[in-house]
Design an enzyme around this catalytic site. Structure first.
Site, short mmCIF file in Angstrom:
data_model
loop_
_atom_site.label_atom_id
_atom_site.label_comp_id
_atom_site.label_asym_id
_atom_site.label_seq_id
_atom_site.Cartn_x
_atom_site.Cartn_y
_atom_site.Cartn_z
CG PHE A 1 -2.37 -0.16 0.94
CD1 PHE A 1 -2.83 -1.07 0.02
CD2 PHE A 1 -3.32 0.63 1.61
CE1 PHE A 1 -4.19 -1.21 -0.24
CE2 PHE A 1 -4.67 0.51 1.35
CZ PHE A 1 -5.11 -0.42 0.42
CD GLN B 1 -5.72 10.11 3.18
OE1 GLN B 1 -6.44 9.14 3.33
NE2 GLN B 1 -4.45 10.11 3.53
CG HIS C 1 -8.36 7.64 -1.97
ND1 HIS C 1 -8.03 7.16 -3.22
CD2 HIS C 1 -8.13 6.63 -1.10
CE1 HIS C 1 -7.62 5.91 -3.10
NE2 HIS C 1 -7.66 5.56 -1.83
CG LEU D 1 -11.93 4.34 -2.52
CD1 LEU D 1 -11.01 5.53 -2.45
CD2 LEU D 1 -11.87 3.54 -1.23
CD GLU E 1 -3.03 3.73 -0.94
OE1 GLU E 1 -3.65 4.80 -0.80
OE2 GLU E 1 -2.12 3.36 -0.19
NE ARG F 1 -4.90 6.38 0.69
CZ ARG F 1 -5.78 5.71 1.40
NH1 ARG F 1 -6.51 6.33 2.30
NH2 ARG F 1 -5.95 4.43 1.21
CG HIS G 1 -10.60 8.55 1.43
ND1 HIS G 1 -11.65 7.70 1.13
CD2 HIS G 1 -9.64 7.77 1.97
CE1 HIS G 1 -11.33 6.47 1.48
NE2 HIS G 1 -10.12 6.48 2.00
NE ARG H 1 -7.20 7.01 6.59
CZ ARG H 1 -7.52 5.95 5.83
NH1 ARG H 1 -6.97 4.78 6.06
NH2 ARG H 1 -8.37 6.06 4.83
C1 LIG Z 1 -15.11 4.18 0.64
C2 LIG Z 1 -14.12 4.07 1.77
C3 LIG Z 1 -13.15 3.08 1.74
C4 LIG Z 1 -12.24 2.96 2.78
N1 LIG Z 1 -11.29 1.98 2.72
C5 LIG Z 1 -10.43 1.85 3.75
C6 LIG Z 1 -9.47 0.79 3.75
O1 LIG Z 1 -9.43 -0.06 2.86
N2 LIG Z 1 -8.62 0.71 4.80
C7 LIG Z 1 -8.63 1.60 5.84
O2 LIG Z 1 -7.84 1.47 6.76
N3 LIG Z 1 -9.55 2.58 5.87
C8 LIG Z 1 -10.44 2.73 4.86
N4 LIG Z 1 -11.37 3.73 4.90
C9 LIG Z 1 -11.50 4.53 6.12
C10 LIG Z 1 -12.23 3.70 7.18
O3 LIG Z 1 -13.13 2.82 6.56
C11 LIG Z 1 -13.00 4.57 8.16
O4 LIG Z 1 -12.18 5.59 8.65
C12 LIG Z 1 -13.50 3.73 9.34
O5 LIG Z 1 -14.17 2.58 8.89
C13 LIG Z 1 -14.41 4.54 10.23
O6 LIG Z 1 -14.98 3.68 11.18
P1 LIG Z 1 -15.77 4.23 12.44
O7 LIG Z 1 -16.20 3.04 13.21
O8 LIG Z 1 -14.95 5.25 13.11
O9 LIG Z 1 -17.03 5.00 11.81
P2 LIG Z 1 -18.20 4.52 10.82
O10 LIG Z 1 -17.98 3.19 10.27
O11 LIG Z 1 -18.40 5.65 9.86
O12 LIG Z 1 -19.46 4.43 11.78
C14 LIG Z 1 -20.06 5.56 12.35
C15 LIG Z 1 -21.25 5.11 13.18
O13 LIG Z 1 -21.74 6.22 13.93
C16 LIG Z 1 -23.15 6.28 13.85
N5 LIG Z 1 -23.54 7.68 14.02
C17 LIG Z 1 -23.01 8.79 13.46
N6 LIG Z 1 -23.65 9.89 13.88
C18 LIG Z 1 -24.61 9.49 14.75
C19 LIG Z 1 -25.61 10.15 15.51
N7 LIG Z 1 -25.78 11.48 15.46
N8 LIG Z 1 -26.43 9.40 16.29
C20 LIG Z 1 -26.31 8.05 16.33
N9 LIG Z 1 -25.37 7.37 15.61
C21 LIG Z 1 -24.54 8.08 14.84
C22 LIG Z 1 -23.48 5.70 12.49
O14 LIG Z 1 -24.78 5.19 12.46
C23 LIG Z 1 -22.43 4.59 12.36
O15 LIG Z 1 -22.90 3.42 12.96
C24 LIG Z 1 -12.29 3.86 3.87
C25 LIG Z 1 -13.27 4.84 3.90
C26 LIG Z 1 -14.16 4.96 2.86
C27 LIG Z 1 -15.16 6.08 2.92
#
Ligand SMILES: Cc1cc2nc3c(=O)[nH]c(=O)nc-3n(C[C@H](O)[C@H](O)[C@H](O)COP(=O)(O)OP(=O)(O)OC[C@H]3O[C@@H](n4cnc5c(N)ncnc54)[C@H](O)[C@@H]3O)c2cc1C
Length: 560
Positions: free
Chosen positions: A115, A228, A230, A240, A243, A274, A338, A373
């Site tokens: 990566f 960031q 992407h 997306l 990568e 990135r 991203h 990141r």
């Molecule tokens: C398309 C894409 C591909 C990616 N690919 C990668 C990858 O391959 N490798 C990598 O390391 N990272 C990757 N990332 C980044 C990574 O996926 C995210 O940073 C990470 O998954 C975020 O996880 P999280 O649990 O913090 O939040 P999220 O998975 O976004 O979850 C947020 C949660 O909070 C809840 N929530 C939000 N606001 C409220 C509210 N007001 N009230 C109640 N609930 C709420 C939502 O319902 C949800 O359940 C990618 C990101 C994207 C967008």
């Protein structure tokens, strides 16, 4: 009144991992989420998750940590980075034991792909649907541990009682109505804020709610200027293309077929960091060497077998949204918003300055990503720091028991009045109009490249939009599944986060990681090797700064 020892807000990977750990430690835990857990944005992650297993070539947590520090442009806190890189391998094995099916290499070991900016192939993956696999695995665990989930509950406010977090107030989207949910400890795991930009890879629900909740509860947000971009997103909708495509050997070309990364990163080429790749693409497009506002991601030389086995999801996305089969033709791509490096200021256990309030995952800024990141490090952050926050909050419950903090009926009544005020307003502007103006403003004026003048214009516009958003018109006055209401609530979060971002970006007169200034093109460690803190001062952003934690690696020039 609902009450639990620990309430986790958010059911993405960070939130579910935190809840599982707290439950294992024997405390009463519940998860609150505005979405069904498996619809959280984590499920969209494609390329993979980093840990120095050393399965492909020699590797070590120390090398992982060095690459992460360098990738962060030396703004990441090195103590936190060391923890993540040291604990990552065991977390991967645990995910596997929970049932995650990772792709394997011919020798039967977990496969690891190269990566960006990683010194060794370090990214573990499930084809190119890693997030989808992991979110289902953790959801199974949530069910196994019988953890209560308040699904489609939208948190509108954190309640602080005499300096201690007392819980939160949430709107039941399915049935309507507000609920006070008390807890001794609340762990924020609400994800990122990519939706403040037009042209983003983020899901519609990534609106920075948790950052805004914390900011309004008196917790500072950290390093908000670092968003960031992407390098490989589709022009039509920002979707997306992982990568992993470049990790598997894909090339980036301009309209003349040239692999332009040779000018910017002669060694790493397409697998530079990135921020470096996004800037190179921006230049190619601006200088007229793009193709219809994009550059070309060329996978044709990889062959159909590799594309179908390693990158099937990316192929489908390219066919569905760009009308291109990457086996035969290159995919037009451009940089898109991203991942937000900034977030809720917390320590290496996720604890904030408000007792009883914690944060983990993309909402948090520990900080392991600094100014930029590395791909694959965010999924790892959700697991390592989600687990740590769940463990630490549970230990606090065992040590302290009931904190005594309560949500007074008056707090619920106040919030009820505020929400009713929004619901019943039939004059003013539609939230969607302001949301779109904000997203375009941020993309045009606080994007890959920035200047002081344009950032100031951006700030003026954000202030104007915050003012206009005081009077929003909601056409749906009903209480059941009122997305008009939730869009209005999300808009306030987006605007507050945007204000923090741009207000932090203006005084940072240097270029570091994702914050790239045309008027201050070099990194300035003498003045800016420090974190930005954003405090809420009567609704306005007040800035403050804090030193970066350096353990082993003094800042060096960054080249790839
Ligand atoms: C398309 C894409 C591909 C990616 N690919 C990668 C990858 O391959 N490798 C990598 O390391 N990272 C990757 N990332 C980044 C990574 O996926 C995210 O940073 C990470 O998954 C975020 O996880 P999280 O649990 O913090 O939040 P999220 O998975 O976004 O979850 C947020 C949660 O909070 C809840 N929530 C939000 N606001 C409220 C509210 N007001 N009230 C109640 N609930 C709420 C939502 O319902 C949800 O359940 C990618 C990101 C994207 C967008």
């Amino acid at each position: 009144m609902i009450r639990h020892d620990v309430v986790v807000l958010g059911a993405g990977l960070a939130g579910m991992r935190a809840a599982i750990e707290a439950k294992r430690a024997g405390v009463d835990v519940a998860v609150i989420s505005k979405l069904h857990p498996t619809r959280s944005h984590s499920g969209a992650a494609e390329g993979g998750i980093n840990a120095a297993l050393g399965n492909a070539t020699e590797d070590s947590p120390e090398s992982h940590a060095f690459d992460t520090v360098k990738g962060s442009d030396y703004l990441g806190d090195q103590d936190a980075i060391e923890i993540m890189c040291r604990e990552a391998p065991d977390d991967i094995y645990e995910l596997e034991h929970m049932g995650a099916i990772f792709t394997r290499s011919a020798d039967g070991k977990l496969a690891q792909r190269p990566f960006g900016a990683a010194g060794a192939p370090r990214t573990i993956y499930s084809a190119d649907i890693t997030g989808h696999v992991l979110i289902h695995v953790l959801y199974e665990q949530l069910i196994k541990y019988d953890i209560k989930v308040y699904e489609e509950f939208f948190a509108t406010k954190l309640v602080i009682d005499e300096g201690q977090c007392a819980g939160l107030i949430a709107w039941d989207t399915q049935k309507g109505g507000l609920h006070a949910i008390e807890a001794n400890h609340v762990i924020l795991a609400t994800g990122g804020v990519g939706r403040m930009y037009y042209g983003t890879t983020n899901a519609y629900a990534c609106t920075g709610d948790g950052m805004s909740l914390a900011w309004n509860a008196g917790v500072p947000l950290k390093d908000m200027e670092f968003m960031q971009f992407h390098p490989t997103t589709l022009k039509s909708n920002g979707v997306l293309i992982t990568e992993g495509c470049r990790g598997e050997g894909g090339y980036l070309r301009n309209k003349d077929g040239e692999r332009f990364m040779k000018h910017d990163a002669p060694n790493a080429m397409e697998l530079a960091s990135r921020d470096v790749v996004s800037r190179a693409e921006w230049r190619e497009i601006a200088d007229g060497r793009g193709v219809d506002g994009c550059v070309l991601l060329d996978l044709t030389h990889l062959g159909w077998k590799k594309i179908k086995s390693r990158l099937p999801g990316s192929r489908e996305l390219a066919m569905d949204y760009a009308g291109v089969d990457p086996i035969e033709q290159p995919i037009p791509v451009r940089p898109g918003a991203h991942y937000h490096m900034g977030g809720v200021d917390c320590d290496v256990w996720g604890e904030t300055i408000v007792p009883g309030l914690w944060a983990a995952g993309e909402v948090a800024c520990v900080s392991v990503h600094g100014a930029n990141r590395l791909g694959g490090n965010s999924l790892m952050e959700t697991i390592v720091f989600g687990r740590r926050a769940g463990q630490a909050a549970a230990e606090r419950v065992h040590a302290q028991g009931d904190t005594g903090a309560r949500i007074e009926p008056a707090a619920l009544a106040d919030e009820d009045r505020r929400i009713a005020g929004i619901l019943n307003n039939s004059e003013g502007e539609r939230p969607g109009v302001i949301r779109e103006e904000l997203a375009k403003t941020m993309y045009d004026k606080a994007g890959v490249y920035r200047t002081g003048d344009v950032l100031t214009e951006c700030q003026d516009k954000v202030h104007e939009l915050r003012e206009r958003a005081r009077n929003l018109r909601i056409d749906d006055h009903g209480s059941v599944f009122n997305t008009d209401l939730t869009t209005a609530l999300e808009l306030h979060s987006l605007l507050e986060c945007a204000d923090c971002l741009v207000t932090s970006a203006i005084p940072r007169t240097e270029s570091r990681g994702a914050h790239s200034r045309l008027d201050y093109t070099v990194r300035d460690d003498d003045h800016w090797l420090k974190h930005t803190l954003n405090w809420n001062d009567g609704g306005q952003v007040r800035l403050d700064y804090r030193p970066v934690t350096i353990t082993k690696h003094q800042p060096l020039a960054r080249s790839y």
